[in-house]
Scaffold this active site. Structure first.
Site, short mmCIF file in Angstrom:
data_model
loop_
_atom_site.label_atom_id
_atom_site.label_comp_id
_atom_site.label_asym_id
_atom_site.label_seq_id
_atom_site.Cartn_x
_atom_site.Cartn_y
_atom_site.Cartn_z
CB SER A 9 -0.84 0.03 1.28
OG SER A 9 -2.19 -0.12 0.97
N GLY B 212 -4.79 -0.76 0.99
CA GLY B 212 -5.03 -0.50 -0.42
C GLY B 212 -5.77 -1.69 -1.03
CG ASP C 244 4.37 -3.17 -3.81
OD1 ASP C 244 3.14 -3.11 -3.57
OD2 ASP C 244 5.07 -2.16 -4.03
CG ASP D 75 9.13 -1.23 -12.36
OD1 ASP D 75 7.88 -1.17 -12.51
OD2 ASP D 75 9.91 -0.34 -12.74
CG ASN E 14 -3.99 -3.65 -7.01
OD1 ASN E 14 -5.09 -3.12 -6.93
ND2 ASN E 14 -2.95 -3.27 -6.26
NE ARG F 175 -7.91 14.53 -9.92
CZ ARG F 175 -7.49 13.29 -9.72
NH1 ARG F 175 -8.35 12.32 -9.55
NH2 ARG F 175 -6.19 13.03 -9.68
CE1 TYR G 46 -6.12 5.52 -12.76
CE2 TYR G 46 -8.15 6.73 -12.36
CZ TYR G 46 -7.30 5.68 -12.05
OH TYR G 46 -7.62 4.80 -11.04
CB THR H 7 -7.19 2.97 -0.78
OG1 THR H 7 -6.98 3.98 -1.77
CG2 THR H 7 -8.26 2.00 -1.27
N1 LIG Z 1 -7.81 3.90 -4.37
C1 LIG Z 1 -8.82 4.29 -5.14
O1 LIG Z 1 -9.65 5.13 -4.75
C2 LIG Z 1 -8.96 3.71 -6.52
C3 LIG Z 1 -10.05 4.09 -7.31
C4 LIG Z 1 -10.18 3.55 -8.58
C5 LIG Z 1 -9.24 2.65 -9.05
N2 LIG Z 1 -8.17 2.30 -8.27
C6 LIG Z 1 -7.19 1.36 -8.82
O2 LIG Z 1 -6.91 0.32 -7.88
C7 LIG Z 1 -5.56 -0.09 -8.03
C8 LIG Z 1 -4.86 -0.08 -6.70
O3 LIG Z 1 -5.00 1.17 -6.12
P1 LIG Z 1 -4.52 1.44 -4.61
O4 LIG Z 1 -4.85 2.86 -4.33
O5 LIG Z 1 -5.04 0.39 -3.75
O6 LIG Z 1 -2.95 1.21 -4.79
P2 LIG Z 1 -1.70 1.96 -4.12
O7 LIG Z 1 -1.52 3.30 -4.81
O8 LIG Z 1 -1.82 1.89 -2.64
O9 LIG Z 1 -0.51 1.05 -4.65
C9 LIG Z 1 -0.44 -0.33 -4.31
C10 LIG Z 1 0.98 -0.77 -4.44
O10 LIG Z 1 1.42 -0.74 -5.81
C11 LIG Z 1 2.83 -0.62 -5.78
N3 LIG Z 1 3.37 -0.26 -7.08
C12 LIG Z 1 3.36 0.97 -7.67
N4 LIG Z 1 3.99 0.90 -8.87
C13 LIG Z 1 4.39 -0.37 -9.05
C14 LIG Z 1 5.10 -1.06 -10.06
N5 LIG Z 1 5.51 -0.42 -11.17
N6 LIG Z 1 5.36 -2.37 -9.92
C15 LIG Z 1 4.96 -3.04 -8.79
N7 LIG Z 1 4.29 -2.44 -7.78
C16 LIG Z 1 4.01 -1.13 -7.91
C17 LIG Z 1 3.06 0.43 -4.70
O11 LIG Z 1 4.38 0.35 -4.19
C18 LIG Z 1 2.00 0.08 -3.67
O12 LIG Z 1 2.52 -0.68 -2.59
C19 LIG Z 1 -4.94 0.82 -9.07
O13 LIG Z 1 -4.95 0.18 -10.33
C20 LIG Z 1 -5.85 2.04 -9.07
O14 LIG Z 1 -5.84 2.75 -10.28
C21 LIG Z 1 -8.01 2.81 -7.02
#
Ligand SMILES: NC(=O)c1ccc[n+]([C@@H]2O[C@H](COP(=O)([O-])OP(=O)(O)OC[C@H]3O[C@@H](n4cnc5c(N)ncnc54)[C@H](O)[C@@H]3O)[C@@H](O)[C@H]2O)c1
Length: 267
Positions: free
Chosen positions: A16, A22, A42, A68, A95, A157, A162, A197
């Site tokens: 997260s 997350g 991650d 990555d 994810n 926004r 995205y 999150t």
């Molecule tokens: N949080 C929201 O409100 C929301 C809303 C709509 C969609 N989403 C989608 O849900 C998914 C997860 O969102 P979140 O907010 O839970 O995630 P987050 O931003 O907390 O990230 C989760 C993890 O991804 C890792 N990460 C980032 N880049 C990476 C890479 N290149 N390789 C491997 N790991 C990597 C980060 O280190 C982090 O630990 C995303 O695809 C996001 O677009 C989230």
């Protein structure tokens, strides 16, 4: 119901960005609670170690891998490491992703490229290296994470890259699903709405809220028809359903987890 005993699940972005839950972190925990062994990927080792420690504290199995998801050779090596450790991959949850605001005029080209890669290429690379393993085994279940930003363009926004990339995730999932339907591989999308999150406090407050977290959170709650944001657990349970045997006839579609947001008029 929803047993994943004996299954192996790769969850990408299983840490997260800040303290809390997350979508990927909660998903890894929920799949582990149902009996799956988790291969948690991650780019941030410390973040994913927290996930492993939590799963193990509940008696589950979790192996972590720093990788990555934008680097093909790292993804390939991670998939090979998962196979070496567990000998199978039944579930893949792509994810990794995130948003950057802006339209075509104000957004630098490299930010556009990075957004497309972050949201789409990461899912592509996950599928590229996991699908052959699933195909050889006779099946598997894939879930890719999109966003309501890929379905509706409400509010003030603008985040063109995205929206485009998350709409692309839905199309990509359908295309994978149809390509592998006869091979026993299902592919679906979970579409989160406004989720509370760690991302909200960690990044959105800075980007959108002029550092006023309380106001931003209240605004986000108010925009959702059910009256509040969802959580990573809401996403995790939708993922669980889609990867379970109970969803064996469900492929090439998506579950929207948004408290009614996409059905409502933009506010
Ligand atoms: N949080 C929201 O409100 C929301 C809303 C709509 C969609 N989403 C989608 O849900 C998914 C997860 O969102 P979140 O907010 O839970 O995630 P987050 O931003 O907390 O990230 C989760 C993890 O991804 C890792 N990460 C980032 N880049 C990476 C890479 N290149 N390789 C491997 N790991 C990597 C980060 O280190 C982090 O630990 C995303 O695809 C996001 O677009 C989230």
């Amino acid at each position: 119901m929803f047993s994943l005993v004996g299954k192996v699940a790769i969850v990408t972005g299983a840490g997260s960005v800040g303290p809390g839950w997350g979508n990927g972190k909660a998903t890894a925990v929920v799949l582990a609670r149902q009996g799956a062994a988790i291969f948690a990927i991650d780019v941030n080792e410390a973040a994913v170690e927290e996930t492993r420690a939590f799963i193990e504290s509940e008696g589950g199995t979790c192996v972590t891998r720093r990788c990555d998801m934008l680097a093909a050779e790292e993804v390939q090596a991670a998939v090979a490491a998962c196979m070496q450790r567990f000998g199978r991959i039944d579930i893949l949850v792509n994810n990794v992703g995130g948003s950057h605001p802006g339209g075509p005029v104000d957004m630098p080209e490299e930010v556009w490229d990075r957004q497309i890669d972050f949201n789409l290429k990461t899912a592509f690379l996950g599928c590229k290296y996991v699908i052959p393993v699933m195909e050889a085994a006779g099946g598997g279940a894939i879930v890719n994470l999109s966003s309501v930003a890929g379905l509706r363009m409400g509010g003030a926004r603008v985040h063109s890259a995205y929206s485009a990339s998350k709409a692309g995730v839905i199309a990509f999932s359908k295309s994978v699903a149809l390509g592998y339907a006869k091979k026993g591989i299902r592919c679906n999308t979970v579409v989160p709405g406004l989720m509370h999150t760690p991302l909200v406090e960690h990044r959105l407050v800075r980007q959108l809220g002029a550092n006023d977290a309380e106001r931003l959170i209240a605004e986000r709650h108010a925009r959702v028809p059910v009256g509040h944001m969802g959580t990573g657990w809401d996403i995790a349970h939708a993922v669980l359903f889609l990867v379970s045997e109970e969803a064996k006839y469900i492929t090439a579609t998506e579950i929207v987890v948004d408290g009614g947001l996409t059905a409502s008029a933009p506010v």
